[in-house]
Design an enzyme around this catalytic site. Structure first.
Site, PDB file in Angstrom:
ATOM      1  N   HIS A 193      41.438 135.256  75.730  1.00 26.98           N
ATOM      2  CA  HIS A 193      40.767 134.201  76.502  1.00 26.98           C
ATOM      3  C   HIS A 193      41.299 134.208  77.932  1.00 26.98           C
ATOM      4  CE1 HIS A 193      39.553 130.280  77.945  1.00 26.98           C
ATOM      5  NE2 HIS A 193      38.692 130.213  76.948  1.00 26.98           N
ATOM      6  N   GLU A 252      32.726 135.136  78.525  1.00 25.94           N
ATOM      7  CA  GLU A 252      33.037 133.881  79.205  1.00 25.94           C
ATOM      8  C   GLU A 252      33.307 134.143  80.680  1.00 25.94           C
ATOM      9  OE1 GLU A 252      34.495 130.720  76.317  1.00 25.94           O
ATOM     10  OE2 GLU A 252      36.235 131.894  76.855  1.00 25.94           O
TER      11      GLU A 252
HETATM   12  P1  PGA Z   1      34.193 125.071  78.563  1.00 24.17           P
HETATM   13  O1  PGA Z   1      35.259 126.126  77.943  1.00 24.17           O
HETATM   14  O2  PGA Z   1      33.086 124.942  77.551  1.00 24.17           O
HETATM   15  O3  PGA Z   1      34.981 123.812  78.727  1.00 24.17           O
HETATM   16  O4  PGA Z   1      33.709 125.633  79.834  1.00 24.17           O
HETATM   17  C1  PGA Z   1      34.839 127.276  77.268  1.00 24.17           C
HETATM   18  C2  PGA Z   1      36.024 128.105  76.883  1.00 24.17           C
HETATM   19  O5  PGA Z   1      36.959 128.217  77.686  1.00 24.17           O
HETATM   20  O6  PGA Z   1      36.090 128.658  75.784  1.00 24.17           O
END
Ligand code: PGA
Length: 324
Positions: free
Chosen positions: A115, A237
């Site tokens: 992540h 992401e």
């Molecule tokens: P968010 O986070 O939905 O708050 O943007 C997503 C993530 O970091 O997995």
């Protein structure tokens, strides 16, 4: 709103709530009780649609989450994920291992790996360190062992992965080789890796999104067989969309998902991608449907909107209903 495209046959929805470090043990049972109340009338829809629901809980809350899910009869409906696990049991203060996550008192089935919040602090630190002081002159190996978060870019670290042999070094940086090794460990522990990739705003604005994804995917997947890759989940992401309220448009997200699907099909030697690719970055109940309608978006990894049980459930149901 983007046009609906033809769905791949095997696309099952997948929604992961990423609680990050927002949850506490004493609040966990309350969340799960609230989710159970909301979800019970929809359980048949959820099961029929084959939707997978996962909660990635902070380590401190995993045991309580397991207890509460079992108490609420949700064991079959909601799976647990461990966040950023470390790949070996031993003297690594602060780490959560796969062995701990898979222990019967937790029974996590998934793991969040790579992540950006476990990659990014080191990039930021790296920039600050360069601006504030001259790096000491050390050998590359010393730098890798002691100073890598401050001195080396992800690309340089991946090139040095051959130094990362057999004897894990005691730093917790989710860079390419570590993502790769952690993913390998997940598979051998019977835990499904959710491998996260995504570009920064800087990279996107410099036209380097595709290269960044290509590089992160190559580092993560290096050395895996098609059968191993088929067992993974990938989360795209974009770093600039995480926690910012600035969601990628369905078209922007789809473009990168299609690229990832292409990489996966190349590696698994298949004509249709069967590895779930989920989108993360300010996914909310009101944008979930338009995202999951895209052909290569299988669901979401959801931070902020997973912290309230009714909002998380609404997002999931909007996703399911958008599929008709
Ligand atoms: P968010 O986070 O939905 O708050 O943007 C997503 C993530 O970091 O997995």
């Amino acid at each position: 709103m983007s046009e609906v495209m033809v769905m791949p046959v095997k696309k099952r929805l997948f929604f992961g709530g990423n609680w990050k470090a927002f949850m506490r043990p004493s609040k966990t049972a309350g969340f799960i009780a609230g989710f159970a109340d909301g979800v019970k009338p929809h359980i048949d829809d959820l099961k029929e649609s084959g939707t997978r629901v996962v909660i990635a809980s902070p380590s401190a809350c995993l045991t309580e989450a397991r207890r509460a899910l079992d108490e609420q009869g949700l064991r079959e409906v909601v799976e647990l994920a461990v966040q950023d696990p470390w790949f070996v049991e031993g003297a690594y203060t602060g780490a959560t291992t796969f062995e701990a996550a898979a222990d019967p008192l937790i029974g996590a089935r998934y793991a969040l790996i790579g992540h950006s919040e476990t990659r990014e602090p080191h990039r930021i630190y790296c920039h600050q360190a360069r601006a504030e002081f001259k790096p000491p002159q050390v050998s590359t190996e010393d730098a890798l062992v002691n100073l890598c978060p401050t001195l080396l870019s992800e690309r340089q670290l991946a090139k040095l992965s051959e130094l990362d042999s057999g004897n894990p070094k005691p730093f917790r940086v989710a860079i390419g080789p570590v993502v790769n090794r952690t993913t390998r460990k997940a598979l051998s522990a019977g835990i499904v890796p959710i491998v996260c990739v995504g570009e920064t705003l800087e990279e996107r604005e410099a036209g380097k999104t595709q290269k960044t994804i290509e590089f992160q995917m190559a580092a993560a997947l290096e050395g895996f067989t098609p059968e191993q890759i088929a067992k993974m989940v990938v989360a795209y992401e974009p770093v600039w969309a995480i926690g910012t309220g600035r969601t990628a448009t369905p078209e922007q997200a789809q473009e990168v998902h299609a690229q990832i699907a292409g990489i996966l099909m190349g590696r698994t030697k298949t004509k249709e991608n069967t590895v779930p690719i989920i989108y993360g970055g300010s996914m909310k109940p009101d944008n979930a449907a338009s995202l999951v309608k895209q052909p290569d978006i299988w669901g979401g990894l959801i931070g902020g909107a997973s912290l309230k049980p009714d909002v998380f459930l609404q997002l999931i149901m909007n996703g399911i209903q958008s599929r008709g």
